[in-house]
Motif scaffolding. Structure first.
Motif, short mmCIF file in Angstrom:
data_model
loop_
_atom_site.label_atom_id
_atom_site.label_comp_id
_atom_site.label_asym_id
_atom_site.label_seq_id
_atom_site.Cartn_x
_atom_site.Cartn_y
_atom_site.Cartn_z
N MET A 1 -7.59 -2.32 -7.29
CA MET A 1 -8.87 -2.96 -7.54
C MET A 1 -9.40 -2.19 -9.01
O MET A 1 -9.36 -0.99 -9.30
CB MET A 1 -9.75 -2.76 -6.48
CG MET A 1 -11.27 -2.79 -7.03
SD MET A 1 -12.69 -2.21 -6.15
CE MET A 1 -12.70 -0.59 -6.43
N GLU A 2 -9.74 -3.02 -9.79
CA GLU A 2 -10.46 -2.26 -11.15
C GLU A 2 -11.44 -3.22 -11.48
O GLU A 2 -11.49 -4.43 -11.61
CB GLU A 2 -9.42 -2.56 -12.38
CG GLU A 2 -9.89 -1.75 -13.52
CD GLU A 2 -8.97 -1.39 -14.55
OE1 GLU A 2 -7.91 -0.72 -14.46
OE2 GLU A 2 -8.88 -2.47 -15.66
N LEU A 3 -12.64 -2.58 -11.76
CA LEU A 3 -13.84 -3.10 -12.17
C LEU A 3 -14.25 -2.51 -13.51
O LEU A 3 -14.17 -1.44 -13.85
CB LEU A 3 -15.00 -2.77 -11.16
CG LEU A 3 -14.78 -3.19 -9.74
CD1 LEU A 3 -15.85 -2.77 -8.78
CD2 LEU A 3 -14.77 -4.78 -9.65
N GLU A 38 -5.86 2.85 -3.65
CA GLU A 38 -5.66 2.31 -2.20
C GLU A 38 -5.12 3.20 -1.24
O GLU A 38 -5.59 3.36 -0.05
CB GLU A 38 -4.72 1.22 -2.19
CG GLU A 38 -5.37 0.11 -3.01
CD GLU A 38 -6.55 -0.30 -2.80
OE1 GLU A 38 -7.45 -0.50 -1.43
OE2 GLU A 38 -7.52 -0.78 -3.61
N LYS A 39 -4.47 4.28 -1.46
CA LYS A 39 -3.71 5.17 -0.62
C LYS A 39 -4.89 6.43 -0.58
O LYS A 39 -4.96 6.61 0.78
CB LYS A 39 -2.60 6.04 -1.37
CG LYS A 39 -1.28 4.95 -1.11
CD LYS A 39 -0.15 5.89 -1.78
CE LYS A 39 1.02 4.90 -1.75
NZ LYS A 39 2.30 5.43 -2.06
N SER A 40 -5.44 6.96 -1.28
CA SER A 40 -6.22 8.12 -1.37
C SER A 40 -7.56 7.73 -1.17
O SER A 40 -8.55 8.38 -0.45
CB SER A 40 -6.13 9.08 -2.17
OG SER A 40 -6.69 8.51 -3.63
N GLY A 41 -8.13 6.59 -1.46
CA GLY A 41 -9.41 6.01 -1.69
C GLY A 41 -10.38 6.60 -2.61
O GLY A 41 -11.58 6.24 -2.91
N LYS A 42 -9.59 7.50 -3.36
CA LYS A 42 -10.63 8.03 -4.57
C LYS A 42 -10.59 7.02 -5.85
O LYS A 42 -9.89 6.17 -5.96
CB LYS A 42 -9.62 9.33 -5.17
CG LYS A 42 -9.69 10.59 -4.15
CD LYS A 42 -10.79 11.54 -4.63
CE LYS A 42 -10.55 12.85 -3.61
NZ LYS A 42 -11.48 13.74 -3.90
#
Length: 122
Positions: A1-3, A38-42
């Motif tokens: 995801m990139e915003l 996506e893995k770390s949620g950071k």
């Protein structure tokens, strides 16, 4: 995801346990881009080509400033409801501080990479 948001006005606050509503700085940027691992949620991001409207933006690059954590907020112009338009990142750090260049009349233009723990992005 990139915003990504174009031409945001971003407000910086120091993240504190007690409620402090005084802004550290307000800036105008060309763009802010945020991506989520996506893995770390950071969350990781970049604020591109910005300059301060008010406050001490250079504090972030100081020894104390690099170790501090921040909250940054801005309005999403794509949202019609002003109550829902606020975007926020918490636990923001600038591990390498801010980088700036100086033009021929002495104006500083900054760039920064950051990491954040949480965000309200949509």
């Amino acid at each position: 995801m990139e915003l990504s948001w174009e031409k945001p006005v971003i407000v910086f606050y120091k993240e504190r346990a007690e409620r402090d509503s005084k802004a550290l700085a307000v800036i105008k940027a060309k763009r802010i881009t945020i991506s989520k691992d996506e893995k770390s949620g950071k969350l990781k991001g970049n604020i591109q080509d910005f300059f301060p409207y008010m406050g001490d933006i250079d504090y972030i690059s100081s020894p104390n400033g690099i170790s501090d954590r921040y909250v940054i907020c801005w309005m999403d112009d794509r949202e019609d409801d002003p109550i829902k338009a606020w975007r926020r990142l918490n636990g923001v750090t600038f591990p390498k501080g801010l980088v700036f260049r100086v033009d021929n009349i002495g104006k500083r233009t900054y760039n920064a990479n950051f990491e954040a723990e949480h965000g309200k992005l949509e």
